[in-house]
Scaffold this motif. Structure first.
Motif, mmCIF file in Angstrom:
data_model
loop_
_atom_site.group_PDB
_atom_site.id
_atom_site.type_symbol
_atom_site.label_atom_id
_atom_site.label_comp_id
_atom_site.label_asym_id
_atom_site.label_seq_id
_atom_site.Cartn_x
_atom_site.Cartn_y
_atom_site.Cartn_z
ATOM 1 N N GLN A 40 -9.705 6.539 -12.306
ATOM 2 C CA GLN A 40 -9.989 5.160 -11.875
ATOM 3 C C GLN A 40 -10.096 5.060 -10.461
ATOM 4 O OE1 GLN A 40 -10.305 2.212 -13.820
ATOM 5 N NE2 GLN A 40 -10.939 1.619 -11.759
ATOM 6 N N LYS A 41 -11.174 4.296 -9.823
ATOM 7 C CA LYS A 41 -11.196 4.076 -8.463
ATOM 8 C C LYS A 41 -10.231 3.031 -8.097
ATOM 9 C CE LYS A 41 -15.939 5.666 -8.016
ATOM 10 N NZ LYS A 41 -17.105 5.294 -7.485
ATOM 11 N N VAL A 42 -9.611 3.393 -6.942
ATOM 12 C CA VAL A 42 -8.419 2.206 -6.453
ATOM 13 C C VAL A 42 -8.696 2.015 -5.007
ATOM 14 C CG1 VAL A 42 -5.962 2.408 -5.946
ATOM 15 C CG2 VAL A 42 -6.795 3.189 -8.213
ATOM 16 N N MET A 43 -8.498 0.811 -4.727
ATOM 17 C CA MET A 43 -8.159 0.694 -3.165
ATOM 18 C C MET A 43 -6.885 -0.064 -3.302
ATOM 19 S SD MET A 43 -11.788 -1.428 -2.177
ATOM 20 C CE MET A 43 -11.654 -1.041 -0.472
ATOM 21 N N ILE A 44 -6.198 0.079 -2.050
ATOM 22 C CA ILE A 44 -4.905 -0.567 -1.608
ATOM 23 C C ILE A 44 -4.752 -1.646 -0.718
ATOM 24 C CG2 ILE A 44 -2.920 0.330 -0.384
ATOM 25 C CD1 ILE A 44 -3.271 3.338 -1.056
ATOM 26 N N GLU A 92 -8.460 7.689 -7.992
ATOM 27 C CA GLU A 92 -9.168 8.099 -6.924
ATOM 28 C C GLU A 92 -9.142 6.953 -6.169
ATOM 29 O OE1 GLU A 92 -13.777 8.821 -5.850
ATOM 30 O OE2 GLU A 92 -13.245 8.385 -8.043
ATOM 31 N N LEU A 93 -8.481 7.261 -4.854
ATOM 32 C CA LEU A 93 -8.453 6.624 -3.753
ATOM 33 C C LEU A 93 -9.644 6.334 -3.022
ATOM 34 C CD1 LEU A 93 -6.598 4.398 -2.034
ATOM 35 C CD2 LEU A 93 -5.818 6.492 -0.722
ATOM 36 N N VAL A 94 -10.289 5.246 -3.003
ATOM 37 C CA VAL A 94 -11.750 5.112 -2.316
ATOM 38 C C VAL A 94 -11.597 4.318 -0.904
ATOM 39 C CG1 VAL A 94 -12.934 5.496 -4.529
ATOM 40 C CG2 VAL A 94 -12.224 2.925 -3.581
ATOM 41 N N GLY A 95 -10.519 3.503 -0.738
ATOM 42 C CA GLY A 95 -10.404 2.896 0.490
ATOM 43 C C GLY A 95 -9.346 1.611 0.471
ATOM 44 N N LEU A 96 -9.136 0.945 1.854
ATOM 45 C CA LEU A 96 -8.203 0.101 1.937
ATOM 46 C C LEU A 96 -8.536 -1.086 1.782
ATOM 47 C CD1 LEU A 96 -6.639 1.980 5.114
ATOM 48 C CD2 LEU A 96 -5.927 1.965 2.630
ATOM 49 N N HIS A 97 -7.976 -2.358 1.611
ATOM 50 C CA HIS A 97 -8.386 -3.531 1.363
ATOM 51 C C HIS A 97 -7.522 -4.755 2.330
ATOM 52 C CE1 HIS A 97 -8.833 -7.597 -0.391
ATOM 53 N NE2 HIS A 97 -9.729 -7.272 -0.953
ATOM 54 N N SER A 98 -8.104 -5.307 2.745
ATOM 55 C CA SER A 98 -7.362 -6.200 3.877
ATOM 56 C C SER A 98 -7.722 -7.597 3.473
ATOM 57 C CB SER A 98 -7.290 -6.011 5.372
ATOM 58 O OG SER A 98 -6.845 -6.762 6.036
ATOM 59 N N HIS A 99 -7.081 -8.652 3.725
ATOM 60 C CA HIS A 99 -7.519 -9.911 3.644
ATOM 61 C C HIS A 99 -6.794 -11.090 4.300
ATOM 62 C CE1 HIS A 99 -9.792 -13.217 1.965
ATOM 63 N NE2 HIS A 99 -8.793 -13.949 1.582
#
Length: 463
Positions: A176-180, A226-233
């Motif tokens: 599973q692709k994941v963003m943090i 699967e770590l694909v990136g960071l998420h910011s809001h």
């Protein structure tokens, strides 16, 4: 009688907020508040080529009126301005199967944050790979369905969720692709409840506090993730890119640290968005092209300084697509002048909806505008407060706006900018039945969400 220097200088007059000006013509629309096809014809509001009175004759009030051409044009404007980005439409703003189809037809991705939103997206035929799944408390069933369905990316929000998702993906034999979701410590200049990147709130992992780094390590330790990136809001109802500069620097700093210290190149980054719309004449939202140029410049500059490649970028315009594309039409029930201390008089205009279809004024102290929609008027403007029919003193729809002084029961009143969160947050308070959503385009109207009925209201009452 109007004072010769203007109503605001008359003894005991109510002045309203400092930004609100008495209009020369209370019938006129402020174009940036309305969808692109909205205009007045002989004083009557027309949207999508359909006169509002005709809509009301067919569908009654209150009703949400959704301008399909305007919605699609705004979606396309973000798609084109942010060419090369993944642009995610916010399901939480407003979602139904028709809108989900429009979103993908215009080349956008879709951001969901509940099993219900996922269900609607799937019912509309949206490719699960084009979905991002948010939320700070996703359950095992939520995650299991998302993974089994093939949701493109899941944005993780806690250490418990990382462990939970890793177990679910492993049990299903999926990667599973994941963003943090990370918090950059940047507080957007918006309402406390919609500013989402400062440290003291429920979303994400703090970069400054070190939890974001620990989350990276925790995801990388899960074989099925699967770590694909960071998420910011950084928040919502944001009008420029200045707040993104510090946030991007901090998030890209973590992105670069992952590459340099762990040897892991994260291919993607989600910058969030939450771009603002014009609710009243005080609001001046930026054009998508301006926002795109600003964000791209910020990211490219920071990536050069850090010596890393620019990742695949995503944005989430939030309310900026559907917000201005919808208005709410009400029928006026009463007009009540109320005498106040000092001789001032406030005019209360009661309509047949209220906080059950628009909670934002009560919840966020939000400001709205309105217009007389069923006819023209030669009467002078008067400052009024538009209120709902519910048993709450705080049941206010429009706090302050000028309306024609001859506004009367039976008139139609339309409130612009209600596409985002109003129908989504609607309730059955006082056992009100939620209004329909009527899509209009090229002179045609169709129901995309029907009005609730008494049968709907009683269906869950098993007593």
């Amino acid at each position: 009688m109007t004072h010769e220097a203007g109503w605001a200088h008359a003894p005991g007059a109510l002045r309203g907020p400092s930004w609100l000006r008495e209009p020369a013509d209370p019938n006129a629309l402020v174009p940036r508040l309305w969808s692109s096809t909205a205009h007045k014809r002989d004083g009557e509001l027309v949207i999508g080529g359909v006169p509002v009175a005709d809509l009301v004759a067919d569908f009654n009030t209150p009703a949400f009126v959704l301008d399909e051409a305007d919605f699609r044009a705004r979606a396309a404007a973000f798609r084109d301005a942010f060419a090369g980005y993944h642009v995610y439409y916010a399901a939480k703003a407003f979602l139904c199967t028709a809108v989900a189809r429009w979103v993908v037809e215009e080349g956008l991705y879709l951001d969901v944050c509940s099993d219900g939103e996922l269900t609607v997206a799937l019912r509309a035929g949206v490719d699960p790979a084009r979905l991002g799944y948010h939320g700070n408390n996703k359950s095992y069933p939520d995650l299991r369905r998302a993974v089994a369905t093939g949701v493109g990316k899941i944005v993780v929000d806690s250490f418990a969720e990382i462990e939970r998702l890793g177990r679910v993906a492993a049990d299903l034999g999926r990667s599973q692709k994941v963003m943090i979701r990370v918090t950059a410590g940047v507080e957007a200049h918006t309402h406390e409840f919609i500013a989402t990147a400062h440290e003291d709130q429920k979303f994400g992992f703090s970069i400054a506090g070190g939890d974001a780094w620990k989350a990276v390590e925790a995801v990388l330790a899960q074989p099925a993730l699967e770590l694909v990136g960071l998420h910011s809001h950084i928040g919502s109802q944001i009008f420029d890119t200045s707040g993104f500069e510090v946030a991007a620097r901090r998030v890209l700093g973590l992105h670069a640290r992952v590459a340099h210290d762990l040897g892991v190149t994260l291919p993607e980054m989600d910058l969030g968005g939450g771009f603002g719309i014009a609710y009243t004449s005080q609001d001046e939202p930026a054009e998508p092209a301006h926002l795109a140029a600003g964000l791209t410049s910020i990211v490219e500059h920071e990536c050069r300084a850090l010596g890393v490649a620019v990742p695949q970028l995503s944005i989430e315009p939030g309310r900026a697509i559907v917000g201005p594309a919808m208005c709410t039409v009400y029928t006026v029930g009463t007009v009540k002048p109320v005498s106040l201390d000092g001789g001032a008089v406030r005019t209360y205009v009661s309509v047949d909806g209220g906080m059950s279809d628009n909670i934002r004024t009560a919840l966020y102290d939000a400001d709205y505008s309105c217009t007389l929609a069923s006819r023209g008027s030669t009467a002078p403007p008067v400052l009024a407060r538009v209120v709902g029919k519910h048993c709450e003193a705080g049941d206010i729809v429009v706090r302050d706006e000028f309306v024609p002084a001859d506004l009367a029961p039976g008139d139609l009143l339309a409130v612009p900018g209600t596409g985002a969160y109003c129908r989504s947050m609607a309730s059955n308070y006082n056992h009100a039945m939620r209004p329909p959503v009527i899509a209009v385009r090229d002179g045609q109207a169709r129901v995309v969400v029907r009005r609730e009925t008494v049968e709907d209201l009683l269906a869950t009452d098993v007593g």
